[in-house]
Design a protein around this motif. Sequence first.
Motif, PDB file in Angstrom:
ATOM      1  N   SER A 186      45.156  35.244  33.325  1.00 60.54           N
ATOM      2  CA  SER A 186      47.029  34.745  33.573  1.00 60.54           C
ATOM      3  C   SER A 186      47.400  35.468  33.252  1.00 60.54           C
ATOM      4  N   ASP A 187      47.486  37.113  32.880  1.00 63.86           N
ATOM      5  CA  ASP A 187      48.391  37.876  33.043  1.00 63.86           C
ATOM      6  C   ASP A 187      49.155  38.358  34.038  1.00 63.86           C
ATOM      7  N   ASP A 188      50.527  37.841  34.297  1.00 61.12           N
ATOM      8  CA  ASP A 188      51.266  37.481  34.832  1.00 61.12           C
ATOM      9  C   ASP A 188      51.639  38.637  35.305  1.00 61.12           C
ATOM     10  N   GLN A 189      52.085  40.152  34.192  1.00 65.08           N
ATOM     11  CA  GLN A 189      51.754  41.396  34.159  1.00 65.08           C
ATOM     12  C   GLN A 189      51.180  42.462  34.869  1.00 65.08           C
ATOM     13  N   TYR A 190      49.564  41.902  35.698  1.00 64.05           N
ATOM     14  CA  TYR A 190      48.919  42.150  36.008  1.00 64.05           C
ATOM     15  C   TYR A 190      48.508  41.729  37.666  1.00 64.05           C
ATOM     16  N   LEU A 191      48.957  40.177  37.156  1.00 62.08           N
ATOM     17  CA  LEU A 191      48.548  39.775  38.024  1.00 62.08           C
ATOM     18  C   LEU A 191      49.801  39.374  39.895  1.00 62.08           C
ATOM     19  N   TYR A 192      51.035  40.296  38.806  1.00 58.37           N
ATOM     20  CA  TYR A 192      51.668  40.025  40.082  1.00 58.37           C
ATOM     21  C   TYR A 192      52.167  41.506  40.753  1.00 58.37           C
ATOM     22  N   HIS A 193      51.284  42.205  39.896  1.00 55.24           N
ATOM     23  CA  HIS A 193      51.922  44.066  39.486  1.00 55.24           C
ATOM     24  C   HIS A 193      52.372  44.613  41.510  1.00 55.24           C
ATOM     25  N   PRO A 194      53.422  45.345  41.437  1.00 52.46           N
ATOM     26  CA  PRO A 194      53.604  45.957  42.960  1.00 52.46           C
ATOM     27  C   PRO A 194      53.192  46.218  42.879  1.00 52.46           C
ATOM     28  N   ASP A 195      51.673  47.138  42.496  1.00 48.84           N
ATOM     29  CA  ASP A 195      50.436  48.401  43.036  1.00 48.84           C
ATOM     30  C   ASP A 195      49.395  47.096  43.343  1.00 48.84           C
ATOM     31  N   ARG A 196      49.239  47.702  43.863  1.00 45.05           N
ATOM     32  CA  ARG A 196      47.858  47.103  44.800  1.00 45.05           C
ATOM     33  C   ARG A 196      46.878  47.085  43.702  1.00 45.05           C
ATOM     34  N   ALA A 197      45.915  48.663  44.006  1.00 48.70           N
ATOM     35  CA  ALA A 197      45.314  48.593  43.569  1.00 48.70           C
ATOM     36  C   ALA A 197      45.272  48.378  41.731  1.00 48.70           C
ATOM     37  N   VAL A 198      46.465  48.174  41.186  1.00 51.43           N
ATOM     38  CA  VAL A 198      45.954  47.609  39.643  1.00 51.43           C
ATOM     39  C   VAL A 198      45.840  46.326  39.877  1.00 51.43           C
ATOM     40  N   ARG A 199      46.327  45.797  40.618  1.00 46.89           N
ATOM     41  CA  ARG A 199      45.847  44.194  40.931  1.00 46.89           C
ATOM     42  C   ARG A 199      44.684  43.875  41.265  1.00 46.89           C
ATOM     43  N   ALA A 200      44.449  45.035  42.314  1.00 49.00           N
ATOM     44  CA  ALA A 200      42.829  44.775  42.117  1.00 49.00           C
ATOM     45  C   ALA A 200      41.619  44.944  40.738  1.00 49.00           C
ATOM     46  N   ALA A 201      41.930  45.874  40.177  1.00 48.94           N
ATOM     47  CA  ALA A 201      41.576  46.898  38.756  1.00 48.94           C
ATOM     48  C   ALA A 201      41.692  45.619  38.502  1.00 48.94           C
ATOM     49  N   TYR A 202      42.740  44.612  37.854  1.00 51.40           N
ATOM     50  CA  TYR A 202      42.674  43.735  36.974  1.00 51.40           C
ATOM     51  C   TYR A 202      41.953  42.506  36.977  1.00 51.40           C
ATOM     52  N   LEU A 203      41.540  42.310  38.201  1.00 48.10           N
ATOM     53  CA  LEU A 203      40.560  41.414  38.565  1.00 48.10           C
ATOM     54  C   LEU A 203      39.222  41.577  38.999  1.00 48.10           C
ATOM     55  N   ALA A 204      38.851  42.737  38.764  1.00 51.23           N
ATOM     56  CA  ALA A 204      37.561  43.438  39.081  1.00 51.23           C
ATOM     57  C   ALA A 204      37.386  43.269  37.501  1.00 51.23           C
ATOM     58  N   GLY A 205      38.505  43.411  36.480  1.00 54.58           N
ATOM     59  CA  GLY A 205      38.019  44.017  34.649  1.00 54.58           C
ATOM     60  C   GLY A 205      37.907  42.311  34.733  1.00 54.58           C
ATOM     61  N   GLY A 206      38.263  41.394  35.685  1.00 49.93           N
ATOM     62  CA  GLY A 206      37.880  40.031  34.597  1.00 49.93           C
ATOM     63  C   GLY A 206      36.916  39.247  35.867  1.00 49.93           C
ATOM     64  N   ALA A 207      36.064  39.689  36.495  1.00 46.57           N
ATOM     65  CA  ALA A 207      34.803  39.926  37.519  1.00 46.57           C
ATOM     66  C   ALA A 207      33.948  40.453  36.319  1.00 46.57           C
ATOM     67  N   GLN A 208      33.946  41.591  36.034  1.00 46.69           N
ATOM     68  CA  GLN A 208      33.394  42.081  35.009  1.00 46.69           C
ATOM     69  C   GLN A 208      32.834  41.400  33.145  1.00 46.69           C
ATOM     70  N   ALA A 209      33.991  41.071  32.938  1.00 43.81           N
ATOM     71  CA  ALA A 209      33.951  40.213  31.969  1.00 43.81           C
ATOM     72  C   ALA A 209      32.546  38.767  32.132  1.00 43.81           C
ATOM     73  N   VAL A 210      33.192  38.277  33.852  1.00 48.57           N
ATOM     74  CA  VAL A 210      32.452  37.233  33.764  1.00 48.57           C
ATOM     75  C   VAL A 210      30.589  37.179  33.735  1.00 48.57           C
ATOM     76  N   GLU A 211      30.577  38.366  34.971  1.00 50.78           N
ATOM     77  CA  GLU A 211      29.206  38.807  34.466  1.00 50.78           C
ATOM     78  C   GLU A 211      28.648  39.477  33.509  1.00 50.78           C
ATOM     79  N   THR A 212      29.535  39.698  32.230  1.00 52.05           N
ATOM     80  CA  THR A 212      28.993  40.255  30.992  1.00 52.05           C
ATOM     81  C   THR A 212      28.232  38.589  29.866  1.00 52.05           C
TER      82      THR A 212
END
Length: 273
Positions: A186-212
């Motif tokens: 829910s962090d808008d700073q990353y969720l709506y970041h203009p850089d697509r790679a940054v948005r993907a990295a933020y979501l990937a970090g959340g996915a890693q946390a779910v696995e953990t």
Amino acid sequence: MANAQSSGNQDTAVGCLGLIGLGIVLAIIGFVLEHWEFFLGAAVVIGCLVVVGLVVRAVYRSTVGRQQARDAAAAQVRRARDAELDEARTAGRQRMRAAWLEAQIRPGAAPRAGTGAGTVDELLAVVPKGDWDLAQLRRHGRAVWARRGGTPGRHLRPEVEARLDRVAAMISDLTDEEFDTALGQSDDQYLYHPDRAVRAAYLAGGAQAVETIMDTVTAARVRAREDAAARAAADSLAQQRNAALKALRETRQSTETRDAHAAWEAQARRLGD
């Protein structure tokens, strides 16, 4: 007389050598003057070669320097880019884990430091048990949560975080409420970041946390089974020891009864005599 003659001989030898040297120099000068075109051309060729060598050296150094500068700039850009993506992944992992802990422990009513919740060492010394209910687990989790950022227990921060994970995993197994992973991204700073790679990295970090989180819940279940098995083994061993002690006491009582009967019979025989 002899010394004067020797000195004259030395002067004659020196003069001869001087004449020979002068002759050689004159011969070289004459040869050079005779073939001056050759020597001039050789000097020009050597000078041209020296100039060409200096130019090539300067061009090579300039080219290599510019390439090294470009490589250094590109490496700096890559490092900055990697750092930005790592920061986004870390933010995704931390936010997802924090949302999960808050959903399970609900630390809104956590006691503040200094309100009698116990020190960090005292809280960590209390081991959560498998027969605790939701209220007990959440009470313990809130107390630990209130101490997670305290200066006195900073050296125990890894143990505190591990305890929060374990308590949250135990609560997750006891409650029927499902965790909404949308709360962890829910962090808008990353969720709506203009850089697509940054948005993907933020979501990937959340996915890693779910696995953990899933691994944490699985590890808590394994720990619960191991604790139950250890408790059952301890209870069984205690029952065996209690039975052995009881048998030993019964043996002593039987011996005392037998000894009492023997003494009574002996006394009866003495009276009869």
